[in-house]
Design an enzyme around this catalytic site. Structure first.
Site, PDB file in Angstrom:
ATOM      1  N   CYS A  29       0.963  -1.182   0.063  1.00 50.56           N
ATOM      2  CA  CYS A  29       0.113   0.059  -0.015  1.00 50.56           C
ATOM      3  C   CYS A  29       0.872   1.160   0.000  1.00 50.56           C
ATOM      4  CB  CYS A  29      -0.972  -0.019   1.050  1.00 50.56           C
ATOM      5  SG  CYS A  29      -0.202  -0.086   2.876  1.00 50.56           S
ATOM      6  N   ASN A  32       2.320   1.482   4.345  1.00 54.63           N
ATOM      7  CA  ASN A  32       2.693   0.245   4.998  1.00 54.63           C
ATOM      8  C   ASN A  32       2.239   0.054   6.672  1.00 54.63           C
ATOM      9  OD1 ASN A  32       5.548  -2.069   5.575  1.00 54.63           O
ATOM     10  ND2 ASN A  32       3.372  -2.717   5.138  1.00 54.63           N
ATOM     11  N   CYS A  34      -1.594   0.594   7.430  1.00 59.79           N
ATOM     12  CA  CYS A  34      -2.867   0.407   7.612  1.00 59.79           C
ATOM     13  C   CYS A  34      -3.361  -0.866   6.837  1.00 59.79           C
ATOM     14  CB  CYS A  34      -3.655   1.537   7.220  1.00 59.79           C
ATOM     15  SG  CYS A  34      -3.257   3.041   8.131  1.00 59.79           S
ATOM     16  N   SER A  36      -1.870  -2.756   3.774  1.00 60.71           N
ATOM     17  CA  SER A  36      -1.014  -3.764   3.669  1.00 60.71           C
ATOM     18  C   SER A  36      -0.544  -4.767   4.838  1.00 60.71           C
ATOM     19  CB  SER A  36       0.190  -3.428   2.882  1.00 60.71           C
ATOM     20  OG  SER A  36       0.926  -2.651   3.675  1.00 60.71           O
TER      21      SER A  36
HETATM   22  P1  4NP Z   1      -1.684   2.847   4.056  1.00 62.97           P
HETATM   23  O1  4NP Z   1      -2.388   4.053   4.614  1.00 62.97           O
HETATM   24  O2  4NP Z   1      -1.102   3.110   2.978  1.00 62.97           O
HETATM   25  O3  4NP Z   1      -3.008   1.972   3.823  1.00 62.97           O
HETATM   26  O4  4NP Z   1      -0.853   2.220   5.120  1.00 62.97           O
HETATM   27  C1  4NP Z   1      -1.829   5.244   4.728  1.00 62.97           C
HETATM   28  C2  4NP Z   1      -1.015   5.833   5.832  1.00 62.97           C
HETATM   29  C3  4NP Z   1      -0.408   6.847   5.930  1.00 62.97           C
HETATM   30  C4  4NP Z   1      -0.310   7.815   4.938  1.00 62.97           C
HETATM   31  C5  4NP Z   1      -1.194   7.512   3.953  1.00 62.97           C
HETATM   32  C6  4NP Z   1      -1.996   6.260   3.717  1.00 62.97           C
HETATM   33  N1  4NP Z   1       0.083   9.259   4.991  1.00 62.97           N
HETATM   34  O5  4NP Z   1       0.101   9.828   4.241  1.00 62.97           O
HETATM   35  O6  4NP Z   1       0.923   9.261   5.836  1.00 62.97           O
END
Ligand code: 4NP
Length: 174
Positions: A29, A32, A34, A36
């Site tokens: 994702c 990493n 949430c 994945s």
């Molecule tokens: P993930 O979610 O891609 O499912 O881990 C996110 C976690 C953090 C961020 C974006 C999406 N961020 O912008 O910090």
């Protein structure tokens, strides 16, 4: 985090050196922290349930959260579904992952695009969108729950768990 099933302390390298084509699945994702890690946990559960031996890992295309534990909301939903992701630490996907893994699943289309951009030419991992495994959801991404509420994380689990169950069945039949 690497994990081999069934777990007996063997390392990822040993599994990849096995005689039959080794199964090694990477979920990717953005952060990493949430989606994945939840896909990793759901697939570990699904594989364990049907006795599928496979190396499982997850990574992010972004580097912001490298070294961090999964988001507490993701940890909570995993716990509610009898899985633990507390010990996982975020890492960024590497070009070498295309040689280390037989299958790489992007959690959404943006990350699929980012993965295509770093994929080395040649016979690397089979790269696809996770929800292509779920009839009726082909071409769709798992929605990013990061900026939403707790309920969004439950929806994430529902989606990745469905894909994980189908993936485990598919890899058993292949
Ligand atoms: P993930 O979610 O891609 O499912 O881990 C996110 C976690 C953090 C961020 C974006 C999406 N961020 O912008 O910090």
């Amino acid at each position: 985090m690497f994990a081999i099933l069934p777990g007996d302390g063997s390392s990822g390298t040993e599994a990849l050196n096995a005689k039959s084509p080794p199964l090694a699945v990477l979920f990717v994702c953005l952060g990493n922290i949430c989606r994945s890690p939840l896909a990793e946990a759901a697939f570990r559960q699904a594989a364990q349930r049907i006795g599928l031996e496979v190396t499982i890992d997850s990574a992010g295309t972004g580097a912001w959260h490298v070294g961090s534990a999964p988001d507490p909301r993701a940890q909570a939903v995993a716990t509610r579904h009898d899985a633990s992701i507390a010990e996982l630490r975020a890492r960024q996907v590497q070009r070498e992952d295309f040689a280390r893994f037989s299958h790489i699943f992007a959690l959404d289309r943006d990350n699929l695009k980012a993965l295509r951009q770093i994929a080395p030419p040649g016979n690397g991992a089979a790269l696809s969108l996770l929800l292509d495994l779920v009839p009726g959801k082909e071409g769709q991404g798992v929605r990013d729950p990061y900026f939403g509420d707790e309920a969004g994380f439950e929806e994430t689990w529902t989606e990745v768990a469905e894909a994980a169950r189908r993936l485990a069945q598919k890899l058993t039949q292949d």
